[in-house]
Motif scaffolding. Structure first.
Motif, PDB file in Angstrom:
ATOM      1  N   LYS A 156       3.489  -0.572  -6.104  1.00 56.15           N
ATOM      2  CA  LYS A 156       3.304  -0.357  -4.661  1.00 56.15           C
ATOM      3  C   LYS A 156       4.003   0.923  -4.235  1.00 56.15           C
ATOM      4  O   LYS A 156       5.144   1.159  -4.620  1.00 56.15           O
ATOM      5  N   ILE A 163       6.422  -9.453  -2.226  1.00 57.64           N
ATOM      6  CA  ILE A 163       5.125  -9.351  -2.910  1.00 57.64           C
ATOM      7  C   ILE A 163       4.862 -10.645  -3.685  1.00 57.64           C
ATOM      8  O   ILE A 163       3.757 -11.201  -3.668  1.00 57.64           O
ATOM      9  N   GLY A 175       3.702 -13.289  -1.525  1.00 55.58           N
ATOM     10  CA  GLY A 175       2.399 -13.058  -0.894  1.00 55.58           C
ATOM     11  C   GLY A 175       2.540 -12.553   0.530  1.00 55.58           C
ATOM     12  O   GLY A 175       1.584 -12.558   1.296  1.00 55.58           O
ATOM     13  N   GLU A 215       3.472  -9.485   1.209  1.00 54.72           N
ATOM     14  CA  GLU A 215       3.118  -8.061   1.217  1.00 54.72           C
ATOM     15  C   GLU A 215       2.091  -7.772   0.163  1.00 54.72           C
ATOM     16  O   GLU A 215       2.097  -8.400  -0.901  1.00 54.72           O
ATOM     17  N   LYS A 216       1.219  -6.810   0.464  1.00 59.25           N
ATOM     18  CA  LYS A 216       0.171  -6.445  -0.495  1.00 59.25           C
ATOM     19  C   LYS A 216       0.723  -5.500  -1.558  1.00 59.25           C
ATOM     20  O   LYS A 216       1.675  -4.779  -1.309  1.00 59.25           O
ATOM     21  N   GLU A 239      -0.598  -3.519  -5.668  1.00 58.14           N
ATOM     22  CA  GLU A 239      -1.565  -3.384  -6.761  1.00 58.14           C
ATOM     23  C   GLU A 239      -1.023  -4.151  -7.950  1.00 58.14           C
ATOM     24  O   GLU A 239       0.188  -4.321  -8.083  1.00 58.14           O
ATOM     25  N   MET A 253      -2.202 -13.053  -7.993  1.00 58.32           N
ATOM     26  CA  MET A 253      -2.679 -11.761  -7.487  1.00 58.32           C
ATOM     27  C   MET A 253      -3.391 -11.038  -8.618  1.00 58.32           C
ATOM     28  O   MET A 253      -2.925 -11.070  -9.751  1.00 58.32           O
ATOM     29  N   SER A 281      -5.661 -12.041  -3.612  1.00 58.39           N
ATOM     30  CA  SER A 281      -4.281 -12.426  -3.359  1.00 58.39           C
ATOM     31  C   SER A 281      -4.277 -13.878  -2.880  1.00 58.39           C
ATOM     32  O   SER A 281      -4.868 -14.199  -1.845  1.00 58.39           O
TER      33      SER A 281
END
Ligand SMILES: Nc1ncnc2c1ncn2[C@@H]1O[C@H](COP(=O)(O)OP(=O)(O)OP(=O)(O)O)[C@@H](O)[C@H]1O
Length: 282
Positions: free
Chosen positions: A8, A47, A50, A52-53, A55, A66, A71
């Motif tokens: 991220k 993250i 869940g 925060e988004k 990769e 994820m 997600s």
């Protein structure tokens, strides 16, 4: 096994940086996450939760949380989250805080007993001490029987005695439930007591990963003592300089040469080292 491949882009204090974590974590282990402020510790936990988004890919005990665009919603992830500031439901009693998560009275009684909260179960959070509140938060997080327990500096607002007490309770809960735990902590003694693995983040990268002994023990293989401290004051006494340094809960005076004194600034972090061939423990 927990498999994490996370990336991220973050807006760090010194410009853009990338959080990059590629790890396999054994189920049931207790992992401490350390590192300077702003290195990405909280973001990593968020993250995983869940919140925060990012990769990458998160696979927890064979379940994908994820993966490329997917997600799993926060509510479906089996996580417990304990924050530094307790975040209890203020309008519910201690017991109701637990039962709100899961109507499991057997489990709530067991948790209240393990954390010595039985006599306080009818109290409102506003009437509890910090240590008691954090115990409630811990019990509440365990009510979901989480696969993953995430704790973000859970004990840093507590005094040293209460800290130690809660460390023992966290250890007991961890052993009883076998929950995989990730805990952000800045306290080496806490990490040493609780964790079986420690990760150190620096500007988003894992720069150290090993047992607390391997990562934290500064004297390994040498007979040198090293202490990290903060320089509080430096004064000239005749031809020498005396530096006052705070190390843990103590202040110490160290004599430094004028040459060394030139490079020191008040407020700076310093290492104090000494050779100790036969140290005494009293
Ligand atoms: N969603 C986001 N987008 C961009 N940057 C972010 C985001 N979330 C956090 N950051 C930045 O990433 C950096 C790391 O933040 P984070 O809170 O994870 O650090 P930390 O290691 O937990 O610090 P501390 O010990 O002070 O709590 C910070 O500079 C923060 O401003």
């Amino acid at each position: 096994m927990l498999n994490l491949q996370i990336e991220k882009r973050l807006q760090g204090a010194g410009g853009e940086m990338k959080l990059h974590v590629d790890l396999a974590i054994e189920e049931g282990s207790f992992v401490a996450v350390a590192g300077e402020s702003g290195s990405g510790k909280t973001t990593l936990l968020r993250i995983l939760a869940g919140l925060e988004k990012a990769e990458g890919r998160i696979v927890i005990s064979g379940e994908t949380w994820m993966d490329s665009g997917y997600s799993m919603p926060v509510q479906r992830r089996k996580i417990g989250f304990v924050f530094q500031d307790y975040a209890l439901f203020e309008n519910m009693t201690v017991e109701e805080n637990l039962l709100f998560v899961e109507e499991d009275r057997v489990l709530s009684s067991k948790l209240l007993e393990m954390t010595e909260l039985v006599s306080l179960k009818g109290r409102m959070p506003g009437t509890l001490s910090g240590g008691q509140k954090q115990r409630v938060a811990l019990c509440r997080a365990m009510m979901k029987k989480p696969t993953l327990l995430l704790m973000d500096e859970p004990l840093s607002a507590l005094d040293p005695v209460m800290r130690q007490k809660l460390q023992q309770e966290i250890t007991a809960l961890h052993r009883t439930f076998g929950t995989t735990t990730l805990m952000v902590s800045h306290d080496p003694s806490e990490i040493y007591r609780l964790a079986d693995r420690v990760l150190v983040l620096d500007r988003g990268e894992v720069v150290a990963d090993g047992s607390p002994k391997e990562v934290l023990l500064k004297t390994q293989g040498s007979q040198k003592f090293s202490f990290e401290g903060e320089l509080l004051d430096i004064t000239k006494v005749d031809v020498i300089y005396v530096a006052v340094i705070s190390i843990g809960q103590q202040l110490v005076e160290v004599v430094v040469s004028s040459q060394e004194a030139k490079h020191l600034t008040i407020g700076q972090k310093v290492m104090v080292s000494t050779k100790a061939f036969a140290p005494m423990i009293v």
